[in-house]
Design an enzyme around this catalytic site. Structure first.
Site, short mmCIF file in Angstrom:
data_model
loop_
_atom_site.label_atom_id
_atom_site.label_comp_id
_atom_site.label_asym_id
_atom_site.label_seq_id
_atom_site.Cartn_x
_atom_site.Cartn_y
_atom_site.Cartn_z
N ASN A 69 -4.85 -7.21 -2.28
CA ASN A 69 -3.58 -6.71 -1.77
C ASN A 69 -2.46 -7.64 -2.23
OD1 ASN A 69 -4.81 -8.54 0.08
ND2 ASN A 69 -3.54 -7.82 1.76
N ILE A 70 -1.35 -7.01 -2.57
CA ILE A 70 -0.19 -7.74 -3.09
C ILE A 70 1.01 -7.36 -2.24
CG2 ILE A 70 1.26 -8.21 -5.10
CD1 ILE A 70 -1.15 -7.23 -6.84
N GLU A 71 1.42 -8.29 -1.37
CA GLU A 71 2.52 -8.00 -0.45
C GLU A 71 3.86 -8.36 -1.07
OE1 GLU A 71 1.45 -9.79 3.33
OE2 GLU A 71 -0.15 -8.31 3.59
N CYS B 266 -2.20 -2.07 -1.61
CA CYS B 266 -3.53 -2.44 -1.11
C CYS B 266 -4.47 -2.82 -2.26
CB CYS B 266 -4.16 -1.28 -0.37
SG CYS B 266 -3.33 -0.81 1.14
N GLU C 242 -7.54 -1.92 -2.80
CA GLU C 242 -8.31 -0.79 -3.37
C GLU C 242 -7.50 -0.09 -4.45
OE1 GLU C 242 -7.68 -1.49 -0.22
OE2 GLU C 242 -9.25 -0.77 1.14
N CYS D 180 -7.37 2.12 4.03
CA CYS D 180 -6.31 2.88 4.71
C CYS D 180 -6.29 4.32 4.18
CB CYS D 180 -4.95 2.21 4.51
SG CYS D 180 -4.23 2.52 2.89
N CYS E 240 -5.26 4.78 0.48
CA CYS E 240 -6.32 4.38 -0.47
C CYS E 240 -7.45 5.41 -0.48
CB CYS E 240 -6.85 3.00 -0.13
SG CYS E 240 -5.63 1.72 -0.51
N1 THU Z 1 -4.61 -3.52 3.14
C1 THU Z 1 -5.39 -3.33 2.03
O1 THU Z 1 -5.26 -4.07 1.04
N2 THU Z 1 -6.30 -2.33 2.05
C2 THU Z 1 -6.46 -1.48 3.11
O2 THU Z 1 -7.14 -0.48 2.97
C3 THU Z 1 -5.87 -1.80 4.40
C4 THU Z 1 -4.67 -2.67 4.32
C5 THU Z 1 -3.63 -4.60 3.14
C6 THU Z 1 -2.20 -4.15 3.09
C7 THU Z 1 -1.50 -5.33 3.72
O3 THU Z 1 -1.26 -6.29 2.70
C8 THU Z 1 -2.52 -5.90 4.69
O4 THU Z 1 -3.77 -5.38 4.29
C9 THU Z 1 -2.24 -5.55 6.14
O5 THU Z 1 -2.03 -4.20 6.30
#
Ligand code: THU
Length: 137
Positions: free
Chosen positions: A46-48, A57, A59, A88, A91
């Site tokens: 995941n890259i915020e 996300c 995935e 989520c 994804c």
């Molecule tokens: N996140 C994912 O990378 N994959 C998911 O399926 C659920 C959520 C990440 C997004 C965000 O950076 C962090 O988890 C919290 O939501």
């Protein structure tokens, strides 16, 4: 059928990727590893972003890396989080685009396999290409 060898390898790759997650805001790191039908593995994290909704996300990063390299058929994806969180909704939809039979391995940080599902299990009655065709009639 996914072999034990690939199961372990995918979880290991997702654990490795987890270390590289960029999640300074949520602190919820996610690592993913996607196995293609051709035997290649693409990982993702995941890259915020400081503009929160721009976050992507793990995935989807893995799927987009693979598709951008010409891969469109996937056997399995492993997802590692600290507590075994599942993909989520967004994804699930992106995974569904490339096949409902893709196996989804949900593991924790220690590499324990918590759930083994398919995309169809995670997204019943998925909207897909066929729905668009039906709408054209
Ligand atoms: N996140 C994912 O990378 N994959 C998911 O399926 C659920 C959520 C990440 C997004 C965000 O950076 C962090 O988890 C919290 O939501």
């Amino acid at each position: 059928m996914l072999t034990d060898e690939f199961r372990s390898l995918l979880i290991q790759k997702a654990q490795d990727a987890w270390q590289r997650a960029y999640a300074p805001y949520s602190t919820y790191a996610v690592g993913a590893a996607l196995l293609t039908d051709t035997g290649k593995i693409y990982d993702g994290v995941n890259i915020e972003n400081a503009v929160y909704p721009l976050t992507v996300c793990a995935e989807r990063v893995a799927v987009f890396k693979a598709v951008s390299e010409g891969e469109r058929s996937f056997r399995a994806i492993a997802v590692v989080t600290r507590n075994g969180g599942t993909p989520c909704g967004a994804c699930r939809q992106v995974l569904a685009e490339f096949g409902l039979d893709t196996v989804v391995l949900i593991a924790d940080l220690q590499g324990n396999l918590l759930h083994e599902l398919t995309v169809a299990d995670l997204l019943p009655h998925a909207f897909g290409e066929a729905d668009l065709d039906a709408a054209r009639d």
